[in-house]
Design a protein around this motif. Structure first.
Motif, mmCIF file in Angstrom:
data_model
loop_
_atom_site.group_PDB
_atom_site.id
_atom_site.type_symbol
_atom_site.label_atom_id
_atom_site.label_comp_id
_atom_site.label_asym_id
_atom_site.label_seq_id
_atom_site.Cartn_x
_atom_site.Cartn_y
_atom_site.Cartn_z
ATOM 1 N N ALA A 1 0.732 -1.137 0.073
ATOM 2 C CA ALA A 1 -0.003 0.054 0.182
ATOM 3 C C ALA A 1 0.988 1.297 0.011
ATOM 4 C CB ALA A 1 -0.815 0.142 1.384
ATOM 5 N N LEU A 2 0.759 1.976 -0.950
ATOM 6 C CA LEU A 2 1.354 3.101 -1.052
ATOM 7 C C LEU A 2 0.619 4.619 -0.665
ATOM 8 C CD1 LEU A 2 3.923 2.960 -4.055
ATOM 9 C CD2 LEU A 2 4.100 2.151 -2.084
ATOM 10 N N THR A 3 -0.464 4.304 -0.453
ATOM 11 C CA THR A 3 -1.390 5.608 0.193
ATOM 12 C C THR A 3 -2.139 5.090 1.347
ATOM 13 O OG1 THR A 3 -3.348 5.089 -1.276
ATOM 14 C CG2 THR A 3 -1.433 6.442 -2.184
ATOM 15 N N ASN A 4 -2.607 5.754 1.961
ATOM 16 C CA ASN A 4 -3.562 5.475 3.223
ATOM 17 C C ASN A 4 -4.970 4.935 2.594
ATOM 18 O OD1 ASN A 4 -1.849 6.086 5.248
ATOM 19 N ND2 ASN A 4 -2.388 8.419 5.251
ATOM 20 N N ASP A 5 -5.269 5.147 1.507
ATOM 21 C CA ASP A 5 -6.462 4.579 0.806
ATOM 22 C C ASP A 5 -6.266 3.217 0.673
ATOM 23 O OD1 ASP A 5 -7.720 7.001 1.127
ATOM 24 O OD2 ASP A 5 -7.940 7.379 -0.713
ATOM 25 N N ASP A 6 -5.047 2.725 0.210
ATOM 26 C CA ASP A 6 -4.666 1.288 -0.435
ATOM 27 C C ASP A 6 -4.808 0.369 0.709
ATOM 28 O OD1 ASP A 6 -4.421 2.192 -2.783
ATOM 29 O OD2 ASP A 6 -2.282 2.296 -2.889
ATOM 30 N N PHE A 7 -4.494 0.869 2.030
ATOM 31 C CA PHE A 7 -4.185 -0.077 3.284
ATOM 32 C C PHE A 7 -5.305 -0.470 3.625
ATOM 33 C CE2 PHE A 7 -2.379 -1.051 7.491
ATOM 34 C CZ PHE A 7 -1.372 -2.087 7.006
ATOM 35 N N PRO A 8 -6.497 0.042 4.022
ATOM 36 C CA PRO A 8 -7.869 -0.628 4.038
ATOM 37 C C PRO A 8 -8.216 -1.582 3.276
ATOM 38 C CG PRO A 8 -8.005 1.800 4.708
ATOM 39 C CD PRO A 8 -6.860 1.511 3.960
ATOM 40 N N ALA A 9 -8.105 -1.001 1.727
ATOM 41 C CA ALA A 9 -8.642 -2.065 0.895
ATOM 42 C C ALA A 9 -7.869 -3.274 0.819
ATOM 43 C CB ALA A 9 -8.294 -1.350 -0.605
ATOM 44 N N LEU A 10 -6.480 -3.272 1.216
ATOM 45 C CA LEU A 10 -6.029 -4.675 1.425
ATOM 46 C C LEU A 10 -6.269 -5.382 2.486
ATOM 47 C CD1 LEU A 10 -1.849 -3.471 0.668
ATOM 48 C CD2 LEU A 10 -3.385 -4.740 -0.751
ATOM 49 N N SER B 1 1.759 2.694 -8.151
ATOM 50 C CA SER B 1 2.483 3.640 -7.788
ATOM 51 C C SER B 1 1.473 4.877 -8.341
ATOM 52 C CB SER B 1 3.826 3.758 -8.492
ATOM 53 O OG SER B 1 4.325 4.767 -8.234
ATOM 54 N N PRO B 2 1.099 5.745 -7.705
ATOM 55 C CA PRO B 2 0.432 6.870 -8.313
ATOM 56 C C PRO B 2 1.192 7.533 -9.006
ATOM 57 C CG PRO B 2 0.463 6.885 -5.764
ATOM 58 C CD PRO B 2 1.280 5.912 -5.973
ATOM 59 N N LEU C 1 6.161 0.829 -21.054
ATOM 60 C CA LEU C 1 7.546 0.297 -20.437
ATOM 61 C C LEU C 1 8.251 1.409 -19.478
ATOM 62 C CD1 LEU C 1 10.192 -1.468 -22.419
ATOM 63 C CD2 LEU C 1 10.849 0.443 -21.239
ATOM 64 N N GLU C 2 8.089 2.653 -19.955
ATOM 65 C CA GLU C 2 8.686 3.543 -19.197
ATOM 66 C C GLU C 2 7.884 3.800 -17.875
ATOM 67 O OE1 GLU C 2 8.155 7.219 -21.570
ATOM 68 O OE2 GLU C 2 10.469 7.613 -21.206
ATOM 69 N N ASP C 3 6.414 3.679 -17.962
ATOM 70 C CA ASP C 3 5.770 3.642 -16.519
ATOM 71 C C ASP C 3 6.516 2.532 -15.641
ATOM 72 O OD1 ASP C 3 4.156 5.667 -17.338
ATOM 73 O OD2 ASP C 3 2.453 4.479 -18.194
ATOM 74 N N VAL C 4 6.572 1.288 -16.039
ATOM 75 C CA VAL C 4 6.725 0.296 -15.055
ATOM 76 C C VAL C 4 8.021 0.477 -14.653
ATOM 77 C CG1 VAL C 4 7.269 -2.212 -15.322
ATOM 78 C CG2 VAL C 4 5.381 -1.544 -16.469
ATOM 79 N N VAL C 5 8.985 0.853 -15.448
ATOM 80 C CA VAL C 5 10.459 1.090 -14.933
ATOM 81 C C VAL C 5 10.381 2.274 -14.064
ATOM 82 C CG1 VAL C 5 12.694 1.760 -15.729
ATOM 83 C CG2 VAL C 5 11.419 0.249 -16.973
ATOM 84 N N ARG C 6 9.562 3.521 -14.282
ATOM 85 C CA ARG C 6 9.734 4.268 -13.262
ATOM 86 C C ARG C 6 9.103 3.953 -12.048
ATOM 87 N NH1 ARG C 6 7.663 9.369 -17.339
ATOM 88 N NH2 ARG C 6 9.693 9.754 -18.020
ATOM 89 N N GLY C 7 8.163 3.105 -12.077
ATOM 90 C CA GLY C 7 7.382 2.479 -10.784
ATOM 91 C C GLY C 7 8.573 1.819 -10.155
ATOM 92 N N ALA C 8 9.091 0.894 -10.716
ATOM 93 C CA ALA C 8 10.278 0.182 -10.128
ATOM 94 C C ALA C 8 11.186 1.238 -9.504
ATOM 95 C CB ALA C 8 10.978 -0.806 -11.167
#
Lengths: 428, 81
Positions: free
Chosen positions: A129-138, A286-287, A323-330
């Motif tokens: 979870a990278l945001t406070n909203d993600d955590f309750p969803a998990l 990743s937002p 591809l750029e998006d994935v690499v930036r997220g990584a």
């Protein structure tokens, strides 16, 4: 439990030792190239994971004798050899998590069952979870899993630090890690070995695996299919199974039936091998960059993937910006891999259904079956799909496990929309 | 496909565009068919795109999904398939 007939050569430490002294003639092809027969009980179209697993279970569990798998190109050339090798069962909806849990249990014992090492590695799947909203969803997803008796652990930062210190959970980031959902039994399986292992086991049981044989049409008479047209001539079949992954839409066109499926591309890439860095499978959104998932292969390469390219395509050429998006997220997660080079990059065609869940049903005729619509989940489903679909084809009745995946759910409204976003094939 | 030619802005990087949906299966059908069903034609896909990172025009795009190449790009206005 041994499943191979006595005539097949079993693999063991002893057989390896014997091979050492027996010379180069000892190893034989994993599956034998047989001749195409004019008629079969079951013809399976597509020698990928699902097709081969279905063939294996049809013969082993249901005693069918005349089974053929027809493949346009080569065994394992399609999506079973193009995925990111992740297996897990941490889905929110009961229909999905019971099904994928059945698959995960089978992954745990598959190497022994096939007498072939598929390298199941339960290294743990972490949803971050990278945001406070993600955590309750998990937390909600984890609770749904635990209620179903499936392992899931919600990790706060100290717990995550203990499980995966390499993630540096407390590191200052633009979008800091809040917590994670862990499924310890999730992990990776060597994808090619799955295709080879099933092909070897099915071939040893007498299944004809015919490569370089494209199915171009279905012949029907009196309201039932009687066989398939192929590039090697007509083949009679009592029953026909289509397991053609990203090309099921064109199978629908062949059978003059519109399907709730679009074909989209999903990319994956692998870096040059590096020393051990990451000991689990990490998935996060990743937002700004969308989804990224990373694991490290046994050879040391970082295997990465992300979202769909976002528009229909059969080209298997991934769009550069994704591809750029994935690499930036990584890079946001692991700034230190900035100097690592991408070694290979590829794309696979995905059957995207309008609710993001698979379709396992009859298609147009009573004796034509379609195993399709796997979206992102095809690889991890293989052992459960093979066993359940073989039962469906052999007995004519779909087992409870796959009944929710019937085609009519789109008309009746019993959708299995894991992300709750409505009838769109591009799942975000 | 790495670029798309906007009728107003000219050829632009694909990242500037957002795919919205494909045209529904042909024929005058009901809501279910319109929302859920697709006819897979490997040679032609009729799609709605928007130039979100540019002029924000809604576009009607004819594309060959087997080669990936766009066949025609025009303003969507009044042309919804």
């Amino acid at each position: 439990m041994s499943t191979l007939p006595a005539s097949a050569r079993r693999y063991s430490a002893w057989s390896l030792l014997r091979a050492r002294y027996a010379g180069p003639g000892y190893w034989r092809p994993l599956w034998s190239g047989r001749n195409l027969q004019p008629a079969y009980d079951v013809v399976i179209v597509g020698a990928g994971g699902h097709g081969l697993a279905t063939a294996f279970h049809l013969v082993r569990d249901h005693g069918l004798r005349r089974v053929a798998v027809l493949e346009k190109r080569l065994v394992g050339y399609g999506n079973v050899g193009r995925n990111t090798t992740i297996v897990r069962s941490n889905y929110l909806l009961p229909e999905n998590h019971y099904f994928y849990e059945d698959a995960l249990r089978r992954w745990e014992t598959l190497s022994r069952e096939l007498n072939y090492n598929v390298m199941y590695s339960p290294r743990g799947v972490l949803d971050l979870a990278l945001t406070n909203d993600d955590f309750p969803a998990l937390a909600r997803r984890g609770n749904a899993l635990r209620l179903a008796g499936i392992d899931a652990e919600l990790l706060d930062l100290p717990a995550l630090e203990r499980f995966a210190p390499e993630l540096e959970p407390r590191r200052k980031r633009r979008f800091p890690i809040v917590g994670a959902l862990l499924q310890r039994r999730g992990g990776t399986v060597r994808h090619d070995a799955v295709a080879w292992g099933y092909a070897r086991a099915a071939s040893a049981l007498g299944v004809d695996i015919i490569e370089d044989c494209e199915v171009t049409g279905v012949r029907a008479a009196g309201g039932a299919a009687t066989g398939v047209e192929t590039t090697r001539g007509h083949v009679q079949a009592e029953q026909i199974v289509f397991a053609t992954a990203g090309h099921t839409g064109t199978i629908g066109t062949m059978l003059e039936t519109a399907l709730p499926i679009e074909t989209h591309l999903l990319q994956a890439m692998v870096s040059e091998p590096i020393k051990p860095l990451l000991n689990s499978v990490v998935v996060y959104v990743s937002p700004g960059h969308g989804e990224t998932y990373i694991c490290q292969s046994d050879r040391g390469g970082l295997v990465m993937g992300g979202h769909l390219d976002g528009f229909p395509s059969y080209t298997r050429e991934g769009a550069w910006h994704r591809l750029e998006d994935v690499v930036r997220g990584a890079l946001e997660l692991f700034p230190r891999i900035g100097g690592v080079k991408i070694l290979r990059h590829w794309a696979g065609t995905n059957d995207m259904t309008m609710d993001g869940s698979p379709i396992m049903d009859r298609l147009r005729y009573d004796n034509v079956f379609v195993n399709a619509g796997w979206c992102y989940g095809g690889f991890k489903a293989i052992p459960a799909s093979g066993a359940a679909f073989a039962q469906f084809v052999a007995t004519g009745t779909a087992p409870e496990l796959i009944r929710p995946f019937r085609l009519s759910r789109f008309a009746t409204g019993h959708l299995l929309d894991e992300t709750g976003q409505g009838p769109f094939p591009v799942r975000l | 496909m790495t670029r798309l030619a906007c009728p107003f802005c000219g050829p632009r990087e694909l990242r500037e565009f957002e795919f919205h949906k494909t045209g529904p299966a042909a024929g005058g059908q009901g809501e279910f068919e319109r929302v859920y069903l697709r006819v897979a034609d490997p040679q032609l896909s009729i799609e709605h795109w928007q130039h979100v990172g540019g002029c924000r025009a809604w576009l009607l795009v004819h594309r060959n999904p087997s080669s990936g190449l766009p066949l025609a790009v025009e303003l969507l206005a009044g042309n919804a398939p």
